[in-house]
Motif scaffolding. Structure first.
Motif, PDB file in Angstrom:
ATOM      1  N   PRO A  53      20.904  -5.859  12.595  1.00  0.00           N
ATOM      2  CA  PRO A  53      20.886  -7.285  12.243  1.00  0.00           C
ATOM      3  C   PRO A  53      19.603  -7.655  11.500  1.00  0.00           C
ATOM      4  O   PRO A  53      18.566  -7.013  11.654  1.00  0.00           O
ATOM      5  CB  PRO A  53      20.955  -7.985  13.602  1.00  0.00           C
ATOM      6  CG  PRO A  53      21.395  -6.969  14.576  1.00  0.00           C
ATOM      7  CD  PRO A  53      21.010  -5.641  14.032  1.00  0.00           C
ATOM      8  N   ASP A  54      19.671  -8.708  10.712  1.00  0.00           N
ATOM      9  CA  ASP A  54      18.526  -9.140   9.905  1.00  0.00           C
ATOM     10  C   ASP A  54      17.325  -9.523  10.765  1.00  0.00           C
ATOM     11  O   ASP A  54      16.181  -9.312  10.359  1.00  0.00           O
ATOM     12  CB  ASP A  54      18.916 -10.319   9.015  1.00  0.00           C
ATOM     13  CG  ASP A  54      19.876  -9.901   7.921  1.00  0.00           C
ATOM     14  OD1 ASP A  54      19.867  -8.706   7.551  1.00  0.00           O
ATOM     15  OD2 ASP A  54      20.645 -10.758   7.434  1.00  0.00           O
ATOM     16  N   GLU A  55      17.566 -10.059  11.947  1.00  0.00           N
ATOM     17  CA  GLU A  55      16.451 -10.466  12.811  1.00  0.00           C
ATOM     18  C   GLU A  55      15.623  -9.262  13.258  1.00  0.00           C
ATOM     19  O   GLU A  55      14.411  -9.383  13.472  1.00  0.00           O
ATOM     20  CB  GLU A  55      16.968 -11.241  14.023  1.00  0.00           C
ATOM     21  CG  GLU A  55      17.919 -10.449  14.897  1.00  0.00           C
ATOM     22  CD  GLU A  55      18.626 -11.295  15.937  1.00  0.00           C
ATOM     23  OE1 GLU A  55      18.492 -10.958  17.126  1.00  0.00           O
ATOM     24  OE2 GLU A  55      19.277 -12.272  15.554  1.00  0.00           O
ATOM     25  N   ILE A  56      16.222  -8.097  13.357  1.00  0.00           N
ATOM     26  CA  ILE A  56      15.481  -6.888  13.715  1.00  0.00           C
ATOM     27  C   ILE A  56      14.809  -6.298  12.484  1.00  0.00           C
ATOM     28  O   ILE A  56      13.670  -5.829  12.549  1.00  0.00           O
ATOM     29  CB  ILE A  56      16.409  -5.854  14.390  1.00  0.00           C
ATOM     30  CG1 ILE A  56      16.887  -6.385  15.741  1.00  0.00           C
ATOM     31  CG2 ILE A  56      15.701  -4.522  14.568  1.00  0.00           C
ATOM     32  CD1 ILE A  56      17.848  -5.473  16.464  1.00  0.00           C
ATOM     33  N   LYS A  57      15.483  -6.346  11.341  1.00  0.00           N
ATOM     34  CA  LYS A  57      14.904  -5.802  10.109  1.00  0.00           C
ATOM     35  C   LYS A  57      13.634  -6.540   9.707  1.00  0.00           C
ATOM     36  O   LYS A  57      12.767  -5.969   9.058  1.00  0.00           O
ATOM     37  CB  LYS A  57      15.907  -5.889   8.958  1.00  0.00           C
ATOM     38  CG  LYS A  57      17.045  -4.909   9.059  1.00  0.00           C
ATOM     39  CD  LYS A  57      17.910  -5.062   7.834  1.00  0.00           C
ATOM     40  CE  LYS A  57      19.246  -4.441   7.985  1.00  0.00           C
ATOM     41  NZ  LYS A  57      20.120  -4.686   6.845  1.00  0.00           N
ATOM     42  N   GLU A  58      13.518  -7.812  10.086  1.00  0.00           N
ATOM     43  CA  GLU A  58      12.326  -8.592   9.741  1.00  0.00           C
ATOM     44  C   GLU A  58      11.080  -8.082  10.454  1.00  0.00           C
ATOM     45  O   GLU A  58       9.980  -8.200   9.934  1.00  0.00           O
ATOM     46  CB  GLU A  58      12.549 -10.062  10.075  1.00  0.00           C
ATOM     47  CG  GLU A  58      13.568 -10.740   9.184  1.00  0.00           C
ATOM     48  CD  GLU A  58      13.879 -12.165   9.626  1.00  0.00           C
ATOM     49  OE1 GLU A  58      13.317 -12.619  10.652  1.00  0.00           O
ATOM     50  OE2 GLU A  58      14.696 -12.811   8.960  1.00  0.00           O
ATOM     51  N   VAL A  59      11.246  -7.520  11.646  1.00  0.00           N
ATOM     52  CA  VAL A  59      10.089  -7.084  12.427  1.00  0.00           C
ATOM     53  C   VAL A  59       9.933  -5.565  12.478  1.00  0.00           C
ATOM     54  O   VAL A  59       8.927  -5.074  12.976  1.00  0.00           O
ATOM     55  CB  VAL A  59      10.159  -7.635  13.873  1.00  0.00           C
ATOM     56  CG1 VAL A  59      10.069  -9.145  13.877  1.00  0.00           C
ATOM     57  CG2 VAL A  59      11.404  -7.157  14.580  1.00  0.00           C
ATOM     58  N   ASP A 110      11.560  -8.021  23.249  1.00  0.00           N
ATOM     59  CA  ASP A 110      12.730  -8.788  23.679  1.00  0.00           C
ATOM     60  C   ASP A 110      14.070  -8.151  23.285  1.00  0.00           C
ATOM     61  O   ASP A 110      15.093  -8.832  23.250  1.00  0.00           O
ATOM     62  CB  ASP A 110      12.681 -10.232  23.158  1.00  0.00           C
ATOM     63  CG  ASP A 110      11.500 -10.998  23.722  1.00  0.00           C
ATOM     64  OD1 ASP A 110      11.032 -10.651  24.828  1.00  0.00           O
ATOM     65  OD2 ASP A 110      11.035 -11.938  23.060  1.00  0.00           O
ATOM     66  N   TYR A 111      14.066  -6.872  22.961  1.00  0.00           N
ATOM     67  CA  TYR A 111      15.299  -6.127  22.707  1.00  0.00           C
ATOM     68  C   TYR A 111      15.295  -4.900  23.600  1.00  0.00           C
ATOM     69  O   TYR A 111      14.241  -4.287  23.825  1.00  0.00           O
ATOM     70  CB  TYR A 111      15.409  -5.691  21.239  1.00  0.00           C
ATOM     71  CG  TYR A 111      15.574  -6.841  20.293  1.00  0.00           C
ATOM     72  CD1 TYR A 111      16.825  -7.354  20.004  1.00  0.00           C
ATOM     73  CD2 TYR A 111      14.467  -7.425  19.687  1.00  0.00           C
ATOM     74  CE1 TYR A 111      16.975  -8.413  19.129  1.00  0.00           C
ATOM     75  CE2 TYR A 111      14.605  -8.485  18.818  1.00  0.00           C
ATOM     76  CZ  TYR A 111      15.867  -8.978  18.541  1.00  0.00           C
ATOM     77  OH  TYR A 111      16.000 -10.033  17.680  1.00  0.00           O
ATOM     78  N   TRP A 167      24.008  -4.838  18.531  1.00  0.00           N
ATOM     79  CA  TRP A 167      24.162  -3.698  17.637  1.00  0.00           C
ATOM     80  C   TRP A 167      24.718  -2.520  18.425  1.00  0.00           C
ATOM     81  O   TRP A 167      24.338  -2.309  19.574  1.00  0.00           O
ATOM     82  CB  TRP A 167      22.824  -3.311  17.020  1.00  0.00           C
ATOM     83  CG  TRP A 167      22.899  -2.152  16.089  1.00  0.00           C
ATOM     84  CD1 TRP A 167      23.270  -2.180  14.781  1.00  0.00           C
ATOM     85  CD2 TRP A 167      22.613  -0.784  16.386  1.00  0.00           C
ATOM     86  NE1 TRP A 167      23.221  -0.908  14.243  1.00  0.00           N
ATOM     87  CE2 TRP A 167      22.828  -0.039  15.214  1.00  0.00           C
ATOM     88  CE3 TRP A 167      22.207  -0.120  17.532  1.00  0.00           C
ATOM     89  CZ2 TRP A 167      22.628   1.344  15.160  1.00  0.00           C
ATOM     90  CZ3 TRP A 167      22.028   1.248  17.477  1.00  0.00           C
ATOM     91  CH2 TRP A 167      22.229   1.965  16.287  1.00  0.00           C
ATOM     92  N   LYS A 170      19.858  -8.072  23.511  1.00  0.00           N
ATOM     93  CA  LYS A 170      18.715  -8.977  23.366  1.00  0.00           C
ATOM     94  C   LYS A 170      18.474  -9.721  24.672  1.00  0.00           C
ATOM     95  O   LYS A 170      19.404 -10.030  25.406  1.00  0.00           O
ATOM     96  CB  LYS A 170      19.000  -9.981  22.243  1.00  0.00           C
ATOM     97  CG  LYS A 170      17.842 -10.861  21.895  1.00  0.00           C
ATOM     98  CD  LYS A 170      18.166 -11.742  20.713  1.00  0.00           C
ATOM     99  CE  LYS A 170      16.974 -12.600  20.371  1.00  0.00           C
ATOM    100  NZ  LYS A 170      17.241 -13.472  19.238  1.00  0.00           N
TER     101      LYS A 170
END
Length: 143
Positions: free
Chosen positions: A53-59, A101-102, A128, A140
């Protein structure tokens, strides 16, 4: 008997063969054994990175993702230990050091539609799932 047209005389396709190349390559011990193309495992992990997901790719950088996926596979196989934050009848939940947090959930029976997990942390549904191994999922932490 049919006679070929006169404009075809003198035009015979002949392959150039010097010193019987096929036979000499068979006897050469350094000749190419396989003609298949294989990709490194890094390419496999980068392909998995694109499915996150994009929220994971950001970090998470792609280089860290390769290390994370290698570690996740070792944890799922039981070859490496990670801090366990929860467990269930058919699953176990582990921390992922690269992501805050994952958490990693390893299912022992992926055919189960729902999993009851006993944990001190409030967890949500899986965000995922690994395409190659349905037993590996990332969940999450809820707020």
């Amino acid at each position: 008997m049919k006679v070929p047209p006169h404009y075809l005389f003198g035009h015979f396709p002949v392959l150039k063969n010097t010193k019987n190349d096929n036979f000499s390559s068979l006897q050469n011990p350094h000749a190419l054994k396989k003609d298949t193309v294989s990709f490194s495992s890094t390419a496999k992990y980068l392909k998995k990175y694109t499915t996150l997901p994009d929220e994971i790719k950001e970090v998470l950088s792609p280089k860290d993702a390769v290390d994370m996926f290698k570690d996740i596979e070792l944890v799922a196989q039981g070859k490496q230990e990670r801090k366990k934050v929860g467990s269930g009848n058919f699953s176990s939940v582990h921390e992922i050091p690269w992501l805050k947090d994952y958490y990693l959930i390893v299912l022992r029976d992926p055919s189960q539609k729902s999993q009851i997990i006993y944990s001190n942390i409030s967890l949500s549904d899986a965000i995922w799932s690994d395409e190659d191994n349905d037993c590996i999922q990332i969940i999450k932490k809820t707020a």
